[in-house]
Each structure stands twice: as C-alpha cells, then as structure tokens.
Motif scaffolding. Sequence first.
Motif, PDB file in Angstrom:
ATOM      1  N   SER A 137       0.848  -1.185   0.000  1.00 16.39           N
ATOM      2  CA  SER A 137       0.000   0.000   0.000  1.00 16.39           C
ATOM      3  C   SER A 137       0.891   1.244   0.000  1.00 16.39           C
ATOM      4  O   SER A 137       1.806   1.343   0.819  1.00 16.39           O
ATOM      5  N   TRP A 138       0.611   2.167  -0.920  1.00 14.47           N
ATOM      6  CA  TRP A 138       1.442   3.359  -1.070  1.00 14.47           C
ATOM      7  C   TRP A 138       0.560   4.552  -1.413  1.00 14.47           C
ATOM      8  O   TRP A 138      -0.406   4.428  -2.167  1.00 14.47           O
ATOM      9  N   ILE A 139       0.875   5.706  -0.841  1.00 16.13           N
ATOM     10  CA  ILE A 139       0.139   6.938  -1.129  1.00 16.13           C
ATOM     11  C   ILE A 139       1.071   7.909  -1.843  1.00 16.13           C
ATOM     12  O   ILE A 139       2.168   8.208  -1.362  1.00 16.13           O
ATOM     13  N   ASN A 140       0.632   8.396  -2.988  1.00 14.74           N
ATOM     14  CA  ASN A 140       1.394   9.383  -3.755  1.00 14.74           C
ATOM     15  C   ASN A 140       1.275  10.721  -3.022  1.00 14.74           C
ATOM     16  O   ASN A 140       0.188  11.284  -2.933  1.00 14.74           O
ATOM     17  N   GLU A 141       2.387  11.208  -2.497  1.00 12.67           N
ATOM     18  CA  GLU A 141       2.351  12.441  -1.709  1.00 12.67           C
ATOM     19  C   GLU A 141       1.983  13.665  -2.529  1.00 12.67           C
ATOM     20  O   GLU A 141       1.545  14.673  -1.976  1.00 12.67           O
TER      21      GLU A 141
ATOM     22  N   ARG B 106      -3.473  10.240  -3.602  1.00 13.86           N
ATOM     23  CA  ARG B 106      -4.136   9.025  -4.069  1.00 13.86           C
ATOM     24  C   ARG B 106      -3.377   7.786  -3.598  1.00 13.86           C
ATOM     25  O   ARG B 106      -2.149   7.778  -3.588  1.00 13.86           O
ATOM     26  N   SER B 107      -4.111   6.745  -3.206  1.00 20.10           N
ATOM     27  CA  SER B 107      -3.451   5.524  -2.733  1.00 20.10           C
ATOM     28  C   SER B 107      -3.458   4.438  -3.811  1.00 20.10           C
ATOM     29  O   SER B 107      -4.354   4.386  -4.657  1.00 20.10           O
ATOM     30  N   TYR B 108      -2.437   3.598  -3.744  1.00 20.47           N
ATOM     31  CA  TYR B 108      -2.237   2.510  -4.700  1.00 20.47           C
ATOM     32  C   TYR B 108      -1.879   1.243  -3.936  1.00 20.47           C
ATOM     33  O   TYR B 108      -1.300   1.311  -2.858  1.00 20.47           O
ATOM     34  N   SER B 109      -2.186   0.100  -4.509  1.00 17.99           N
ATOM     35  CA  SER B 109      -1.829  -1.173  -3.877  1.00 17.99           C
ATOM     36  C   SER B 109      -0.995  -2.016  -4.837  1.00 17.99           C
ATOM     37  O   SER B 109      -1.141  -1.914  -6.059  1.00 17.99           O
TER      38      SER B 109
END
Length: 107
Positions: free
Chosen positions: A39-43, A47-50
């Motif tokens: 799980s990662w959030i583009n600062e 927006r979050s991505y998995s």
Amino acid sequence: MKHASSSCFKGRLEIKGACMNYTIKLLQGDLDTTLIVKSWINESTGRSYSNVFALGSRCSFPGDIREGQEFYFVLDTSTVQNCAVCMMYYPVPSKQLSIKVLPEACK
C-alpha cells in the motif's frame, strides 16, 4: 515467443511521472510480495495505490506505454542500466524492480 507463467507477470502503468519516475501496479502473477509495496500513497496527489513498485529499468522501458495501459513483463536483473536520466523528483514507491516488457501476453 513463450514465457513460463510462473516468471511472467501482468502490470499496469499507474503513474508516468517526470523523468521516468514511473509507478507500476502488479495485476497478475506470482511475484514475491516482499519485492513490491502493498500500500502506497502518492504524496503529490494523495491518491493511494496497492501492489506497486517503482520502475528500475528506465533505459529500456518502452516510451509508447501510456498511463493506465496494461502490459506483460518479466523481471530483468541482467541488463545494466547506463543511460542519462534527469534527476527531477516525483514520488514513487520505496521498492523498485527492473523489468523487461514483453511484446505479447504470457503463454
């Protein structure tokens, strides 16, 4: 050209950031989950991505792949990446993989 399904993966270019700061999502395949970010959030966007990773093979990634486009790939640790890439910052996941995009689907 046939590729073993265990070593062939399907991905999607999620973010085509400046200076080849690309984020790729794993869509299909048995990739070791320790190699990607769950799980990662583009600062920049919030927006979050998995199940994503940063592109490590900037020199050989096809320039015609667009954001949102799906493609098949294999891991490629043998290619030395010696090309000029600008150093402009754009956020990417903390883990990166060098990949080789395949011309067709995995068999």
